[in-house]
Enzyme design. Structure first.
Site, PDB file in Angstrom:
ATOM      1  N   CYS A   1       0.887  -1.159  -0.019  1.00 56.07           N
ATOM      2  CA  CYS A   1       0.066   0.084   0.002  1.00 56.07           C
ATOM      3  C   CYS A   1       0.722   1.283  -0.042  1.00 56.07           C
ATOM      4  O   CYS A   1       1.916   1.233   0.534  1.00 56.07           O
ATOM      5  CB  CYS A   1      -0.845  -0.069   1.277  1.00 56.07           C
ATOM      6  SG  CYS A   1      -1.734   1.521   1.556  1.00 56.07           S
TER       7      CYS A   1
ATOM      8  N   ASP B   1       6.378  29.367 -30.642  1.00 56.24           N
ATOM      9  CA  ASP B   1       7.213  29.815 -31.680  1.00 56.24           C
ATOM     10  C   ASP B   1       6.886  29.380 -33.225  1.00 56.24           C
ATOM     11  O   ASP B   1       5.760  28.672 -33.359  1.00 56.24           O
ATOM     12  CB  ASP B   1       8.498  28.869 -31.337  1.00 56.24           C
ATOM     13  CG  ASP B   1       9.933  29.125 -32.240  1.00 56.24           C
ATOM     14  OD1 ASP B   1       9.968  30.448 -32.460  1.00 56.24           O
ATOM     15  OD2 ASP B   1      10.278  28.300 -32.699  1.00 56.24           O
TER      16      ASP B   1
ATOM     17  N   ASP C   1      10.750  24.596 -30.495  1.00 58.67           N
ATOM     18  CA  ASP C   1      11.532  23.303 -31.245  1.00 58.67           C
ATOM     19  C   ASP C   1      12.733  23.264 -30.233  1.00 58.67           C
ATOM     20  O   ASP C   1      13.583  22.214 -30.598  1.00 58.67           O
ATOM     21  CB  ASP C   1      11.689  23.562 -32.417  1.00 58.67           C
ATOM     22  CG  ASP C   1      12.465  24.882 -32.822  1.00 58.67           C
ATOM     23  OD1 ASP C   1      12.683  25.584 -31.954  1.00 58.67           O
ATOM     24  OD2 ASP C   1      12.575  24.970 -34.314  1.00 58.67           O
TER      25      ASP C   1
ATOM     26  N   ASP D   1      15.020  28.475 -28.170  1.00 54.29           N
ATOM     27  CA  ASP D   1      13.973  29.077 -27.073  1.00 54.29           C
ATOM     28  C   ASP D   1      14.005  28.323 -26.011  1.00 54.29           C
ATOM     29  O   ASP D   1      12.810  28.283 -25.292  1.00 54.29           O
ATOM     30  CB  ASP D   1      12.687  28.958 -28.132  1.00 54.29           C
ATOM     31  CG  ASP D   1      12.390  27.790 -28.687  1.00 54.29           C
ATOM     32  OD1 ASP D   1      12.917  26.938 -28.313  1.00 54.29           O
ATOM     33  OD2 ASP D   1      11.665  27.816 -29.491  1.00 54.29           O
TER      34      ASP D   1
HETATM   35  P1  ADP Z   1      11.294  32.391 -34.543  1.00 53.29           P
HETATM   36  O1  ADP Z   1      10.995  33.013 -33.541  1.00 53.29           O
HETATM   37  O2  ADP Z   1      10.337  32.275 -35.762  1.00 53.29           O
HETATM   38  O3  ADP Z   1      11.758  30.732 -34.330  1.00 53.29           O
HETATM   39  P2  ADP Z   1      14.255  32.858 -34.500  1.00 53.29           P
HETATM   40  O4  ADP Z   1      14.266  33.536 -33.276  1.00 53.29           O
HETATM   41  O5  ADP Z   1      14.576  31.491 -34.721  1.00 53.29           O
HETATM   42  O6  ADP Z   1      12.534  32.695 -35.180  1.00 53.29           O
HETATM   43  O7  ADP Z   1      14.862  33.829 -35.993  1.00 53.29           O
HETATM   44  C1  ADP Z   1      14.219  35.110 -35.956  1.00 53.29           C
HETATM   45  C2  ADP Z   1      14.937  35.618 -37.051  1.00 53.29           C
HETATM   46  O8  ADP Z   1      16.186  35.770 -36.917  1.00 53.29           O
HETATM   47  C3  ADP Z   1      14.696  35.070 -38.149  1.00 53.29           C
HETATM   48  O9  ADP Z   1      13.344  35.266 -39.011  1.00 53.29           O
HETATM   49  C4  ADP Z   1      15.711  35.361 -39.048  1.00 53.29           C
HETATM   50  O10 ADP Z   1      15.415  36.705 -39.830  1.00 53.29           O
HETATM   51  C5  ADP Z   1      16.869  35.638 -38.140  1.00 53.29           C
HETATM   52  N1  ADP Z   1      17.731  34.591 -38.102  1.00 53.29           N
HETATM   53  C6  ADP Z   1      17.880  33.689 -37.265  1.00 53.29           C
HETATM   54  N2  ADP Z   1      19.041  32.914 -37.464  1.00 53.29           N
HETATM   55  C7  ADP Z   1      19.501  33.067 -38.648  1.00 53.29           C
HETATM   56  C8  ADP Z   1      20.456  32.592 -39.255  1.00 53.29           C
HETATM   57  N3  ADP Z   1      21.175  31.895 -39.015  1.00 53.29           N
HETATM   58  N4  ADP Z   1      20.716  33.001 -40.776  1.00 53.29           N
HETATM   59  C9  ADP Z   1      19.964  34.363 -40.960  1.00 53.29           C
HETATM   60  N5  ADP Z   1      18.779  34.619 -40.358  1.00 53.29           N
HETATM   61  C10 ADP Z   1      18.858  34.301 -38.956  1.00 53.29           C
HETATM   62 MG    MG Z   2      12.487  28.827 -33.596  1.00 50.23          MG
END
Ligand code: ADP
Ligand code: MG
Length: 712
Positions: A13, A408, A597, A601
């Site tokens: 238990c 996201d 994902d 984040d």
């Molecule tokens: P979300 O919040 O939609 O997941 P992210 O925070 O991952 O987006 O990215 C936000 C923005 O930053 C993207 O839309 C892009 O414009 C820019 N960014 C992020 N990482 C890259 C990268 N490796 N090359 C080019 N742009 C990027």
């Molecule tokens: Mg993202």
């Protein structure tokens, strides 16, 4: 300090487990002990030296009679055996009681045989109840709280026995012995129901692979997956489970990932592709090279999470422990008061004391104490079957109150598989534009980065650069052939005082700056997941608000939300800005969840009341940071998790309410029948039966959660 985990089986238990836990915690060698009854798990943090399993057993034996099996976590334990030695011994004891009862009703029926009956029943009581007495005495000697069902039964049995002796009433002896006997039978049935239920839940989520076919020079050898080392090669063929995470070296096959993801879609895999432990080969043969050890493989990680002991107990669990703490003593006091007051008023002491004993028996809280943790475990099992790994019962509670989901965008509601749809080079050739972009993006972990390089680099290799920095939510920078490169969104370039023209394009624009000079851009576009529509629809229907938090620019966010039917959004956010929005909502009336994902984040996932991470298969970041891991890339699983939480909560509440209803009902009925002079309507043994029957019923009800369908 050393922490060790064990599998512990055999508690009758939840109360016995709690008592043993309290006793272990008093040992000076132990810093903290935690027993999780539903998961059969014992965790001990030692002050310095680890105790042997024998020592632990002996320690628990001081307060507990149950025959326990303790092994190190991960070791095989045989299934719960119903017909073991104890079962047969108990059966003989019961047979003895039956013989005594028959004798007293036949050969010694006459009143003149009273003392013969006395002796026979006394013997029978000792035979059937000696271990119950022993338990109670042990508990008192070791100064653990003795107020449990065993004490209640002892008092009821002894009380009835004394009354029978004083009153010279043979049928009251019968009552006394029936209480102890039915209690013992009840314990066995409860034990079967509980242990078989636990096994069923564990089996439903058990992904462990039994063996691996290790390839050696001289042939193939069957070994345990735990014994595999990185770079070992194993052979897996039709009908077998992949034992370890790795890369396919040879062969092609259809792989069924349903045991991990809950989705019955066979996936074709071939050379150089990654495969994960726990997946079934539907057709074909693969040679897989281990890329991790078994303990770091997907299966192992998930099993750890599900079996992980619940330091964060659910609200219902906490309620139950609190409840048991005041409930049993209060019933105890009420029963005594009823006995004394009723006896004093009517002067019919015997009748009222018998009533008091009856009320004590009904009071056993076992039905609730066992079935509630089991309900939560069952809920976690149902989630596991659906490809949702929930890291604690408390998250099921939080989900029930879910009012807001922050989500996201990239990789979560979109496929995250971008394709380059347009290239515009300024002052350099298109060829150079791509070379520069790929130089920095090939080092990025962001799906945008990977997409840009996909065709250009033909796959995997990196371009040699210096001083690479990934700026989450902005882009990337680095030095390539003594050029300073910046690639990312407008904000990234503007932060470095680079003037960027406004470009109107449908999609995400990645700008490039070479040595501080704007040099062009590419447009990448991503596709919305079909399943994202489903998620928004289901959550909206259940009055859960969905808000998009994205790093993407305003126009993209707006169009995106219109398409999906998401009511509100916040755009151009850096990962740390997302946390601010979550903070604002937390602590309000409803619970706040975040779905991401796991790529940049993780902090938001951690901060929310419930953090969901997607794509558990193969992503360690997601698995580690989240409270709930969705094994597939389907956002609508958030709704399934919510639904499972509701189902679990409803069963838990039903169990508590139903148990209280029945118990109170029987208490009142016993009281009333006594008052109007027909106490025999509710005999004491019926009270015992009501308690046991109720426990089994509620345990089965908890187990049934495992087989529920999630309706959308
Ligand atoms: P979300 O919040 O939609 O997941 P992210 O925070 O991952 O987006 O990215 C936000 C923005 O930053 C993207 O839309 C892009 O414009 C820019 N960014 C992020 N990482 C890259 C990268 N490796 N090359 C080019 N742009 C990027
Ligand atoms: Mg993202």
């Amino acid at each position: 300090m050393v922490k060790k985990s064990y599998t512990i089986k055999g508690f009758d238990c939840a109360n016995c487990a709690a008592k043993s836990e309290a006793h272990l915690n008093k040992d000076p060698r132990i810093e903290k002990a935690n027993i999780d009854f539903a998961r059969d798990r014992l965790d001990i943090v030692y002050v310095d030296e680890v105790m042997s399993i024998e020592d632990i057993k002996n320690k628990i034996k001081e307060v507990e009679e149950d025959e326990l099996t303790i092994v190190n976590i991960g070791e095989e334990v045989s299934d719960y055996k119903i017909f073991d030695k104890h079962f047969w011994i108990l059966l003989s004891r019961i047979a003895f009681v039956v013989v005594v009862i028959i004798l007293s009703f036949t050969a010694f029926r006459d009143d003149s045989y009273f003392w013969v009956n006395f002796a026979l029943y006394l013997l029978a009581t000792v035979v059937i109840a000696y271990d119950i007495f022993y338990r109670v005495i042990k508990t008192i000697i070791h100064k653990e709280n003795p107020l449990d069902e065993y004490l209640l039964i002892v008092i009821a049995t002894v009380g009835a026995f004394i009354i029978a002796s004083i009153e010279k009433e043979t049928h009251v002896f019968l009552e006394a012995i029936m209480v102890a006997t039915l209690f013992q039978i009840g314990q066995v049935i409860e034990g079967i129901a509980t242990n078989k239920s636990k096994e069923a839940i564990m089996k439903a989520v058990d992904l462990r692979v039994e063996y691996a076919n290790l390839i050696k020079n001289e042939g193939v050898e069957k070994v345990k997956p735990e014994d595999l080392k990185v770079d070992d090669e194993v052979l897996v063929t039709t009908g077998e489970y992949i034992p370890i995470d790795g890369v396919v070296m040879k062969g092609r096959a259809f792989v069924d990932t349903s045991s991990l993801t809950g989705e019955f879609v066979p996936v074709a895999v071939g050379v150089e592709q990654e495969v994960y432990s726990g997946c079934l080969i539907k057709e074909g043969t693969l040679t897989v090279k281990a890329s991790k050890e078994y303990s770091n493989s997907t299966v192992s990680k998930i099993m750890d999470l599900i079996g992980e002991s619940q330091e964060n107990k659910s609200k219902a669990d906490k309620f139950v422990s609190k409840f048991a703490r005041w409930y049993t003593p209060s019933i105890f006091i009420i029963s005594i008061l009823v006995g004394i007051i009723g006896g004093a008023i009517t002067n019919d002491w015997i009748a009222w004391i018998l009533l008091a004993l009856k009320m004590l028996v009904v009071a056993c809280p076992c039905a609730i104490v066992i079935s509630i943790p089991l309900a939560y475990f069952s809920g976690i099992g149902l989630a596991g079957k659906n490809g949702i790994v929930i890291k604690g019962s408390n998250y099921l509670d939080e989900l029930v109150g879910l009012k807001k989901l922050f989500t996201d965008k990239t990789g979560t509601l979109t496929h995250g598989s971008f394709s380059v749809v347009k290239k515009v080079a300024i002052g350099i050739s298109e060829e150079q534009l791509m070379e520069y972009l790929c130089a920095v993006e090939s080092h990025s972990i962001h799906p945008i980065g990977r997409a840009i390089c996909l065709n250009y680099l033909d796959g995997h290799e990196h371009i040699q650069i210096d001083e690479f920095i990934e700026k989450a939510g902005l882009g990337v920078q680095g030095e390539y052939q003594s050029h300073k490169l910046l690639a990312g969104n407008k904000r990234l370039l503007e932060d470095s005082q680079i003037v960027v023209p406004d470009v109107k394009e449908d999609g995400t624009i990645v700008y490039l700056a070479v040595d501080g000079k704007y040099s062009g851009y590419v447009v990448v576009s991503d596709e919305i997941k079909e399943d994202a529509y489903e998620m928004v629809k289901l959550l909206n229907k259940n009055n859960i608000d969905v808000t998009l938090l994205t790093g993407d620019k305003e126009e993209n966010a707006k169009i995106f939300c219109q398409k999906l039917g998401i009511s509100s959004y916040q755009s151009e956010l850096l990962p740390e800005d997302k946390i601010l929005y979550i903070n604002k909502e937390i602590g309000g009336k409803g619970k706040v969840a975040f779905l991401g994902d796991g790529i940049n984040d993780a902090a938001s996932i951690k901060r929310a009341d419930v953090g969901f991470a997607m794509g558990g298969v193969g992503s360690d970041i997601a698995v580690d940071s989240a409270d709930i891991v969705l094994m597939t890339d389907k956002p609508s699983k958030v709704y399934d998790a919510y639904k499972i939480a509701k189902i679990t909560r409803n069963v838990a509440i039903f169990n508590i309410a139903f148990a209280l209803f029945i118990k109170l009902g029987v208490e009142v009925a016993a009281f009333v029948t006594n008052l109007v002079g027909v106490p025999e309507v509710i005999p004491m043994w019926l009270a015992v039966l009501a308690d046991t029957g109720l426990t089994v019923l509620l345990v089965v009800n908890s187990l049934l959660i495992l087989h529920r369908k999630i309706n959308r």
